[in-house]
Structures are given as C-alpha cells and as structure tokens.
Design an enzyme around this catalytic site. Structure first.
Site, PDB file in Angstrom:
ATOM      1  N   HIS A 161       0.860  -1.145   0.158  1.00 51.23           N
ATOM      2  CA  HIS A 161       0.217  -0.372   0.481  1.00 51.23           C
ATOM      3  C   HIS A 161       0.444   0.966   0.048  1.00 51.23           C
ATOM      4  CE1 HIS A 161      -3.072  -2.579   1.007  1.00 51.23           C
ATOM      5  NE2 HIS A 161      -2.749  -2.938   2.203  1.00 51.23           N
ATOM      6  N   SER A 282      16.661  21.093 -16.040  1.00 53.50           N
ATOM      7  CA  SER A 282      16.030  21.533 -16.270  1.00 53.50           C
ATOM      8  C   SER A 282      16.147  23.130 -16.928  1.00 53.50           C
ATOM      9  CB  SER A 282      15.038  22.055 -15.071  1.00 53.50           C
ATOM     10  OG  SER A 282      14.691  23.719 -14.656  1.00 53.50           O
ATOM     11  N   LYS A 288      17.910  20.441 -10.740  1.00 56.74           N
ATOM     12  CA  LYS A 288      17.163  19.771 -11.618  1.00 56.74           C
ATOM     13  C   LYS A 288      18.227  18.706 -11.564  1.00 56.74           C
ATOM     14  CE  LYS A 288      13.087  19.615 -10.436  1.00 56.74           C
ATOM     15  NZ  LYS A 288      12.172  19.215 -10.096  1.00 56.74           N
ATOM     16  N   GLU A 295      10.526   8.082 -17.045  1.00 53.47           N
ATOM     17  CA  GLU A 295       9.059   8.826 -17.032  1.00 53.47           C
ATOM     18  C   GLU A 295       8.334   8.379 -18.275  1.00 53.47           C
ATOM     19  OE1 GLU A 295       9.823  13.047 -16.823  1.00 53.47           O
ATOM     20  OE2 GLU A 295       9.701  12.325 -14.370  1.00 53.47           O
TER      21      GLU A 295
END
Ligand code: ARG
Length: 465
Positions: A161, A282, A288, A295
């Site tokens: 979970h 970025s 970043k 992704e």
C-alpha cells in the site's frame, strides 16, 4: 482527383488508374518497405522451389534470383526508388524485377499471391522482433542481477500500500523484476513457437493447382512447418496479436520498474541516483536532475497497449479470408516493436549506471515500525501467544511508540512490560532491521543468504552462466 490519365497497374480489367485519394488510402509502401528483406527472402525461396519442381525453367529462375539479389543491394544501398503508385513492397519489388530481368520476372508470381506473401513476410519480421526482444531482456536481467549481487544484504523498506511494511533486501527487490522479465522471455519463446508456421503457398486463400512444395519453402525460410489451412494462413494475425500482448505485458512491467525509479529519485526517497548520462536538467531550475527516461518508459506502455487494442478491434468480426483491413496490422506492430526496443535499451542503460544509496534505504527501513511483525512473531515464539493476540499486543506497543515519537527499540523494557508483562530483553534482537531480514530464510524469502543463492540461480536460469 480522378484516376483518368494515370496508368492502370491492374492490367486488362482496368481502364484508368486510381484516384489520388484512393492511392493515398490504399498504399502501404511508406511503412511496409520495412519488410523488404523478408519479402526478398520469401521470393527467393519461392523461386528456388518453382525451379526445383520444374514449374519455371532454370534460366528464368536464375535470372529472377540474380535480379532479387540486385534489388536487395539497391535497397540496402539507398538507391532503390520506392513508388507509391505501386502500392506496397511486394509490387515495388516485382516492378523493379521486371525492369531488371524482363518478362521472366512475371513468372515469379506463379502459385503465389500477395495474401500469402505478406502473411509470410510479417511472420518472419515478428520472429526477428521477438528474438531481439529476448536479447534485450537478457541484458536488462543481467544488469539487475549484477546490482542484486552487490546488494544481497542492503536493507530497504519493503512496501505494501505504498507504506513501509517489512524490511527487505534491495537484492531481493531487484530479483523480483528479474522474475518478471523472465516470464516475459518465456512468453516471447512461446509466441515465437506458435508464430513459426509458414503461410507461403496458401496463395490467395484456396491453395493452388501448381505442384508446389510448401514444406521446402517453409524450411528454407526457417519455419517449423507450413500452416495447415490455406484460409487460416492468409487471414490469421494471431501472431501479431500475441506479439503485441507479450509486448503490452512487458511494457507494463517496464512501467512498474520505471515508476519505482522515478519514486526512488524523488525527495523523501533518494534511494537511487541516476548517472548524468541518464538524467536531464531543467531549463530554469539549475538544481534539478530529472529521470526523464524513466518517465518516458513509464509512458510508452500507453502506446504499446494502444497498439494491441487497436489491432484487436481491427480483427474483431473480420470475415475470412483476406480483407484489406489486414494491412492495418503493420503500423501498430512496427511502432510497438520500436517503442519496446527503445524502452528496454533505455532501461538497461539506466539500471546499469544507477547508484543505489544504501544509507538512505537503511534509514527509511528503520523508520515506520517495519519490524512490528518480527515483534509479533517473537511474542508467538517466546511467550507462546496465539498470533492474533500477539498482533494485538504489538499494535498497542506501536501505538505507544508513536505517541512517544520514538522507534520500537527505543521503548524501555519497563514500558513494554506495562503492555506485555512477560516480555524480556531478548526482544531487542528482532527489532533491528538487519536481524529482521536475516531471519526471513523461508524459500523465496528476503534473507541475504537466500538472495545470495537466488543470484546464482538466476544467472544460471536466465543467462546460462
Ligand atoms: N499491402 C497488403 C497488405 O499489407 C498486401 C496484400 C494485398 N492483398 C490484396 N489482396 N490486396 O495486406
């Protein structure tokens, strides 16, 4: 707009060529040119068989074989001119062949149709795509197994979970993916076995009166056997559906691993650091390091599942035997194969370069009362409590620790005794995450000793080393 003035490519029956839009909807050459090598191999096998059976003369047959060899070289060399007006790869090759060898070229299509031709080409193409998936999957498994070996004893929180559940070892977690990809390879092999029947010689749908030898062409092209029913042979695209199903399940597996990488790179986790080669910056935020490849792998599952769904719908309720609908099988298959190859390669590169942060993982495992089950098990073993009662007592100990804002092993023995009178300081041994994982020695469990053996077993089962 109209086809008037265009030359008819269909011979005697036609007086004009197709309307522009007819050509646009009908032509498949823009994508099926990808089948050129399979198409030429199929034509060579067919031609050799026609010669052997005395259906065409050796003179014509040899001229055709030489012409096909030249066409192959022209396509590989980039000098071949594909023409939309010639619809597809089969007609483009045949038209060039007649220019090269003259009327003899017209004998190649004896006892053959584009219907069995395209089904044969595509089976060969799918077969190669499956083989390349298998190689790529093995590379990914090898990368995962290498990390698992380095991290047989690295403790991390195991989750249910999305909450810390019980401590596990990173090696064990990574080997879970090795199992998944192992099943994918099993499905690849199974799909290949069923796909490996040769439609060539089914002709349009009914077979032929020429004395062709389907066994010969099947074996020349590396198939296990000719397909048994000529109607099925030209109408069946199960092998593409199966390829896409295998691919969709694989893509789902990749997306799960990709999601964990994204998560593990995120603030609050920082379990893993991707290399510069597999991170992106970025344009505005200099700090970043984004896991873009993960992704994208996560997202590619969408188009691969889409390809499967799309083709299922194309085939649904399609009557036997051949309909031009079947031409819509190729683009989804090609796109899915490309997406899978890219996803697997990106994932392998990412994993090979990844650096896991054992410290961050251990610290996260120690938080969140992940050894509560060990405590309950201790009460069962040492105080002879029924498990349900031990579960309840442990729950109260966790609540106490939570109220104090401390870990379970930071509660004093005196305090524990107010909840479980019989408890003694032997309990502290099971409250450490290291001891917790060490104790999980049941078959398939997470103990480092098990994982060490599992790494060896995985190498043998999946990599043959
Ligand atoms: N381009 C066609 C396809 O991909 C080849 C077969 C055409 N057959 C036909 N009867 N029109 O399916």
């Amino acid at each position: 707009m109209s086809g008037k003035g265009k030359s008819a490519i269909w011979g005697g029956r036609f007086q004009s060529g197709p309307a522009d839009v007819m050509e646009a909807i009908n032509a498949s050459i823009d994508f099926d040119r990808r089948l050129y090598a399979q198409d030429i191999a199929g034509s060579r096998a067919h031609c050799a068989m026609l010669m052997d059976k005395g259906i065409i003369s050796p003179k014509d047959g040899n001229a055709i074989l030489a012409g096909l060899g030249q066409i192959h070289a022209e396509i590989e060399g980039g000098t071949f001119r594909f023409k939309r007006a010639l619809e597809d790869i089969h007609m483009n090759v045949e038209a060039r062949l007649s220019r090269l060898v003259g009327p003899a070229a017209g004998r190649l299509h004896t006892g053959r149709s584009r219907n069995d031709q395209v089904a044969t080409d595509l089976r060969m193409w799918v077969r190669e795509a499956l083989d390349s998936l298998d190689l790529r999957l093995a590379r990914l498994q090898a990368a995962l197994i290498d990390h698992a070996e380095r991290h047989v004893a690295t403790v991390m929180p195991g989750f249910t979970h999305s909450q810390a559940a019980q401590p596990v070892t990173l090696g064990h977690h990574l080997l879970a993916y090795v199992e998944m990809f192992g099943r994918d390879r099993g499905r690849v092999a199974d799909c290949r076995r069923r796909a490996n029947e040769c439609p060539l010689g089914a002709v349009a749908l009914a077979g032929t009166a020429f004395p062709i030898d389907r066994r010969a062409t099947a074996s020349a092209l590396g198939f296990d056997r000719p397909s048994a029913n000529s109607i099925d042979a030209v109408s069946d695209r199960d092998f593409v559906l199966e390829f896409l199903s295998v691919g969709a399940i694989l893509a789902v597996h990749l997306s799960r691993l990709a999601e964990e990488i994204v998560l593990w790179c995120a603030d609050g986790f920082r379990f893993v650091r991707l290399s510069d080669a597999f991170s992106t910056g970025s344009s505005i935020m200099p700090q970043k390091r984004n896991p873009d490849a993960a992704e994208l792998v996560r997202a590619k599952a969408g188009r691969i599942i889409g390809a499967l769904t799309g083709l299922l719908v194309v085939l649904k309720a399609l009557p036997l035997a051949y309909g031009k609908d079947l031409q819509e099988d190729k683009e989804p298959a090609f796109d899915a194969a490309d997406s899978l190859a890219l996803s697997l390669d990106a994932m392998s590169g990412m994993v090979e370069d990844a650096a896991f942060d054992a410290e961050a993982m251990r610290a996260a495992a120690a938080k969140g009362y992940a050894t509560a089950t060990d405590l309950a098990d201790w009460l069962v073993r040492n105080l002879n409590m029924p498990f349900r009662k031990a579960h309840e007592a442990t729950g109260r100990l966790v609540r106490r620790a939570e109220r104090r804002g401390c870990a379970l092993d930071e509660l004093s023995l005196a305090e524990m005794r107010t909840i479980v009178p019989g408890i003694d300081d032997g309990v502290f041994a099971v409250l450490s995450v290291e001891n917790s994982v060490k104790s999980r020695t049941s078959f398939g469990g997470t103990a480092p000793a098990n994982v060490r053996r599992a790494v060896q077993a995985a190498r043998k089962r999946f990599l043959g080393t």
